[in-house]
Design a protein around this motif. Structure first.
Motif, PDB file in Angstrom:
ATOM      1  N   ASP A  41      -3.059  13.148  13.211  1.00  0.00           N
ATOM      2  CA  ASP A  41      -2.426  14.394  13.670  1.00  0.00           C
ATOM      3  C   ASP A  41      -0.910  14.407  13.448  1.00  0.00           C
ATOM      4  O   ASP A  41      -0.320  15.444  13.122  1.00  0.00           O
ATOM      5  CB  ASP A  41      -2.752  14.635  15.152  1.00  0.00           C
ATOM      6  CG  ASP A  41      -2.348  13.444  16.011  1.00  0.00           C
ATOM      7  OD1 ASP A  41      -2.703  12.304  15.643  1.00  0.00           O
ATOM      8  OD2 ASP A  41      -1.644  13.633  17.014  1.00  0.00           O
ATOM      9  N   LEU A  42      -0.272  13.245  13.561  1.00  0.00           N
ATOM     10  CA  LEU A  42       1.199  13.208  13.395  1.00  0.00           C
ATOM     11  C   LEU A  42       1.574  13.420  11.919  1.00  0.00           C
ATOM     12  O   LEU A  42       2.595  14.034  11.613  1.00  0.00           O
ATOM     13  CB  LEU A  42       1.757  11.884  13.916  1.00  0.00           C
ATOM     14  CG  LEU A  42       1.475  11.595  15.390  1.00  0.00           C
ATOM     15  CD1 LEU A  42       2.024  10.234  15.790  1.00  0.00           C
ATOM     16  CD2 LEU A  42       2.059  12.684  16.291  1.00  0.00           C
ATOM     17  N   HIS A  43       0.684  12.936  11.015  1.00  0.00           N
ATOM     18  CA  HIS A  43       0.943  13.176   9.578  1.00  0.00           C
ATOM     19  C   HIS A  43       0.884  14.687   9.313  1.00  0.00           C
ATOM     20  O   HIS A  43       1.771  15.259   8.693  1.00  0.00           O
ATOM     21  CB  HIS A  43      -0.150  12.507   8.716  1.00  0.00           C
ATOM     22  CG  HIS A  43      -0.250  11.027   8.838  1.00  0.00           C
ATOM     23  ND1 HIS A  43      -0.035  10.168   7.775  1.00  0.00           N
ATOM     24  CD2 HIS A  43      -0.583  10.229   9.895  1.00  0.00           C
ATOM     25  CE1 HIS A  43      -0.220   8.917   8.173  1.00  0.00           C
ATOM     26  NE2 HIS A  43      -0.544   8.929   9.449  1.00  0.00           N
ATOM     27  N   LEU A  70       0.822  -1.225   0.000  1.00  0.00           N
ATOM     28  CA  LEU A  70       0.000   0.000   0.000  1.00  0.00           C
ATOM     29  C   LEU A  70       0.853   1.271   0.000  1.00  0.00           C
ATOM     30  O   LEU A  70       0.680   2.128  -0.867  1.00  0.00           O
ATOM     31  CB  LEU A  70      -0.984  -0.022   1.173  1.00  0.00           C
ATOM     32  CG  LEU A  70      -2.068  -1.098   1.068  1.00  0.00           C
ATOM     33  CD1 LEU A  70      -2.934  -1.132   2.325  1.00  0.00           C
ATOM     34  CD2 LEU A  70      -2.949  -0.890  -0.162  1.00  0.00           C
ATOM     35  N   ILE A  88     -10.929  -0.471  14.826  1.00  0.00           N
ATOM     36  CA  ILE A  88      -9.928  -0.713  15.881  1.00  0.00           C
ATOM     37  C   ILE A  88      -9.526   0.577  16.568  1.00  0.00           C
ATOM     38  O   ILE A  88      -8.609   0.608  17.371  1.00  0.00           O
ATOM     39  CB  ILE A  88      -8.692  -1.443  15.309  1.00  0.00           C
ATOM     40  CG1 ILE A  88      -8.033  -0.638  14.201  1.00  0.00           C
ATOM     41  CG2 ILE A  88      -9.090  -2.810  14.808  1.00  0.00           C
ATOM     42  CD1 ILE A  88      -6.768  -1.306  13.668  1.00  0.00           C
ATOM     43  N   SER A 130       4.574   6.228  14.635  1.00  0.00           N
ATOM     44  CA  SER A 130       3.470   5.853  13.753  1.00  0.00           C
ATOM     45  C   SER A 130       4.006   5.355  12.413  1.00  0.00           C
ATOM     46  O   SER A 130       4.816   6.020  11.760  1.00  0.00           O
ATOM     47  CB  SER A 130       2.586   7.078  13.529  1.00  0.00           C
ATOM     48  OG  SER A 130       1.959   7.024  12.260  1.00  0.00           O
ATOM     49  N   VAL A 131       3.531   4.176  11.991  1.00  0.00           N
ATOM     50  CA  VAL A 131       3.960   3.591  10.710  1.00  0.00           C
ATOM     51  C   VAL A 131       3.543   4.517   9.567  1.00  0.00           C
ATOM     52  O   VAL A 131       4.367   4.929   8.747  1.00  0.00           O
ATOM     53  CB  VAL A 131       3.346   2.188  10.541  1.00  0.00           C
ATOM     54  CG1 VAL A 131       3.597   1.634   9.151  1.00  0.00           C
ATOM     55  CG2 VAL A 131       3.883   1.237  11.605  1.00  0.00           C
ATOM     56  N   PHE A 134       4.815   9.521  18.538  1.00  0.00           N
ATOM     57  CA  PHE A 134       4.624   8.072  18.609  1.00  0.00           C
ATOM     58  C   PHE A 134       5.207   7.496  17.317  1.00  0.00           C
ATOM     59  O   PHE A 134       5.077   8.122  16.265  1.00  0.00           O
ATOM     60  CB  PHE A 134       3.124   7.732  18.712  1.00  0.00           C
ATOM     61  CG  PHE A 134       2.857   6.246  18.768  1.00  0.00           C
ATOM     62  CD1 PHE A 134       2.667   5.513  17.594  1.00  0.00           C
ATOM     63  CD2 PHE A 134       2.858   5.563  19.977  1.00  0.00           C
ATOM     64  CE1 PHE A 134       2.453   4.136  17.636  1.00  0.00           C
ATOM     65  CE2 PHE A 134       2.649   4.190  20.026  1.00  0.00           C
ATOM     66  CZ  PHE A 134       2.453   3.473  18.857  1.00  0.00           C
ATOM     67  N   ASP A 183      -1.086  -6.570  14.902  1.00  0.00           N
ATOM     68  CA  ASP A 183      -1.909  -7.262  13.890  1.00  0.00           C
ATOM     69  C   ASP A 183      -2.007  -8.751  14.159  1.00  0.00           C
ATOM     70  O   ASP A 183      -2.838  -9.431  13.553  1.00  0.00           O
ATOM     71  CB  ASP A 183      -1.335  -7.034  12.486  1.00  0.00           C
ATOM     72  CG  ASP A 183      -1.466  -5.578  12.079  1.00  0.00           C
ATOM     73  OD1 ASP A 183      -0.821  -5.170  11.102  1.00  0.00           O
ATOM     74  OD2 ASP A 183      -2.194  -4.833  12.772  1.00  0.00           O
ATOM     75  N   PRO A 219      -6.456   8.664  14.387  1.00  0.00           N
ATOM     76  CA  PRO A 219      -6.174  10.057  14.033  1.00  0.00           C
ATOM     77  C   PRO A 219      -4.972  10.145  13.075  1.00  0.00           C
ATOM     78  O   PRO A 219      -4.200   9.192  12.938  1.00  0.00           O
ATOM     79  CB  PRO A 219      -5.847  10.692  15.377  1.00  0.00           C
ATOM     80  CG  PRO A 219      -5.397   9.586  16.229  1.00  0.00           C
ATOM     81  CD  PRO A 219      -6.134   8.365  15.779  1.00  0.00           C
ATOM     82  N   ARG A 235      -9.000   3.822   4.976  1.00  0.00           N
ATOM     83  CA  ARG A 235      -8.442   5.023   5.573  1.00  0.00           C
ATOM     84  C   ARG A 235      -6.945   5.171   5.295  1.00  0.00           C
ATOM     85  O   ARG A 235      -6.403   6.248   5.316  1.00  0.00           O
ATOM     86  CB  ARG A 235      -8.706   5.036   7.059  1.00  0.00           C
ATOM     87  CG  ARG A 235      -8.115   3.808   7.724  1.00  0.00           C
ATOM     88  CD  ARG A 235      -7.965   3.943   9.172  1.00  0.00           C
ATOM     89  NE  ARG A 235      -7.477   5.206   9.587  1.00  0.00           N
ATOM     90  CZ  ARG A 235      -6.204   5.596   9.563  1.00  0.00           C
ATOM     91  NH1 ARG A 235      -5.300   4.818   9.022  1.00  0.00           N
ATOM     92  NH2 ARG A 235      -5.842   6.774  10.007  1.00  0.00           N
TER      93      ARG A 235
END
Ligand code: EPZ
Length: 421
Positions: free
Chosen positions: A126-128, A28, A120, A164-165, A162, A308, A124, A94
């Motif tokens: 917000d970090l992006h 992706l 799940i 975030s991936v 964080f 996951d 959010p 998303r």
């Protein structure tokens, strides 16, 4: 079809080998990164999943040329006709938010509909947004859309609150064509981040450090094309190994990178499963049952235990000998599978992000519903272990992340069928 279901006659040990295909969570972001260049990109081992199909339709909606031949996809984003990801496509998946960084850095504008939450958590972004603003983007959030514009992004230092991936991936892409150097600290370290780095570097970019918590991106002016093979899916591989364990059988997953599975293999060994690895395969074998419970399992960013695999692992812990405690530290509400497992006789108590699982001698078959893709896989695994006939509905969730799950399990000796409405 929406009403398709999976029917399982459980109680039979699995045995055999299954070849693992390309990773959804590498495919992706890499499909998103094809938007960075006008040259054609050939991508191999792209899994045939509904989430991938949505991403391909987003690329086509933007005006890219997409050609699919089996597991090989060619994308040519030479001249795009739109820089907007419409609401209906964002709502379908998303993680389409992953195209923001590439479109913004190459074209100076991108408009995406606010991604919805999902089963799940609120998910959010917000970090992006914060990171893109630090790179110099103007970002407006109005009427359910996010519009980002910039002249040319400027390299800077970004610290993620964080690891975030998605944020790491979006910002790596945005920084690729920015002016100057970007350093991302507290970056996610997942193997899918390394695969993305390797892909973008094969286009002619200059990124170092993926797989560690500090990634350094030297902005470049222009990129060329490439031919890239996606890494194997560690989550799908882990799911089949857990299927072997829960049925008291023996399963070998082939075409994998064993080190990507280390945290799962350690937990399977802790339960008494025999695990052997070669250069590109892993075998899980049960020699005595019941397996031991796990005192404490905490999901963590890579290389910790993957969130996951939390649901599939919980299905296995339901029939272990003793009490296990599972803490989900990554997502705020990823226990939707608990109620469905309880319908099958599981003894699970949930308190916020912690689940206490008391092993039972056997699960009992029942009609259950998948609530998200990994929960759906967990219910199939539980059905494989339960005596009698288990019917899993809403299996479109499963098709988002598993290619031919029923077919592959049947080839491993399971009595399992997919039936229409
Ligand atoms: C990716 O999601 C995966 N999806 C998820 O896989 C996986 O569970 C997750 O990483 C963690 O490994 C894809 O790669 C397409 P995150 P992503 O940003 O990028 C919070 C599956 O089953 N957060 O690392 O969305 C967020 O709410 C899917 O294949 C913020 O607060 O994960 C979550 O609690 C499910 N603000 C945590 O970070 C942000 O801006 C981890 O999210 C971004 C994230």
């Amino acid at each position: 079809m929406a009403m398709e279901r999976i029917v399982i006659a459980g109680g039979r040990p699995l045995s055999g080998k299954v070849r693992i295909g390309g990773a959804k969570n590498a495919a992706l972001p890499i499909l998103g990164a094809t938007l960075l260049t006008e040259a054609p990109c050939v991508l191999r081992e792209i899994p045939n999943l509904t989430d991938v199909a949505v991403m391909l339709s987003i690329l086509e909606h933007l005006g890219a040329k997409v050609e699919v031949k089996g597991d090989t996809v060619t994308v040519e984003a030479a001249t795009l006709t739109s820089l907007t990801v419409p609401e209906h496509l964002m709502r379908e998946m998303r993680s389409s938010i992953i195209v923001m960084g590439a479109l913004l850095t190459r074209f100076g504008k991108v408009k995406v509909s606010q991604p919805g939450g999902c089963d799940i958590g609120s998910r959010p972004i917000d970090l992006h947004i914060k990171g893109l603003r630090e790179l110099g983007a103007d970002i407006e959030e109005k009427h359910g859309y996010i519009t980002a514009t910039c002249k040319r992004l400027r390299g800077t230092s970004i610290h993620l609150d964080f690891p975030s991936v998605g944020a790491t991936q979006n910002l790596m892409m945005a920084a690729t064509l920015a002016e100057g150097t970007t350093v991302i600290t507290n970056a996610a370290k997942e193997p899918e981040i390394v695969d993305l780095q390797n892909f973008i570097n094969s286009l002619g970019a200059n990124i170092k450090g993926a797989g560690t918590d500090t990634i350094r991106i030297e902005g470049v002016e222009k990129l060329h094309g490439t031919d890239h093979t996606i890494i194997p899916d560690r989550i799908v591989a882990g799911t089949y190994l857990i299927a072997g364990a829960i049925t008291g059988g023996q399963v070998t997953v082939e075409n994998v990178i064993p080190e990507h599975l280390e945290s799962l293999l350690a937990k399977l060994r802790e339960m008494g499963v025999q695990v052997e690895t070669t250069g590109d395969s892993v075998t899980a074998r049960v020699t005595q049952q019941p397996l031991r419970a796990i005192d404490s399992l905490r999901t963590l960013p890579y290389p910790g235990f993957p969130t996951d695999l939390q649901a599939p692992m919980m299905a296995l812990l339901c029939v272990a000998n003793g009490t296990s405690i599972v803490t989900e530290t990554v997502f705020e509400s990823r226990f939707k599978h608990v109620n469905e497992l309880r319908r099958m006789g599981a003894d699970i108590k949930v308190n916020e992000r912690t689940a206490i699982i008391r092993g039972v001698p056997a699960l009992s078959s029942a009609n259950v519903a998948a609530t998200d893709l990994r929960a759906g896989a967990a219910l199939v695994l539980a059905g494989l272990a339960a005596d009698g006939i288990t019917v899993v509905s809403d299996i479109h969730h499963i098709d988002r992340g598993y290619v031919d799950l029923d077919e592959n399990l049947r080839a491993l000796n399971a009595r399992i069928e997919r039936i229409g409405c």
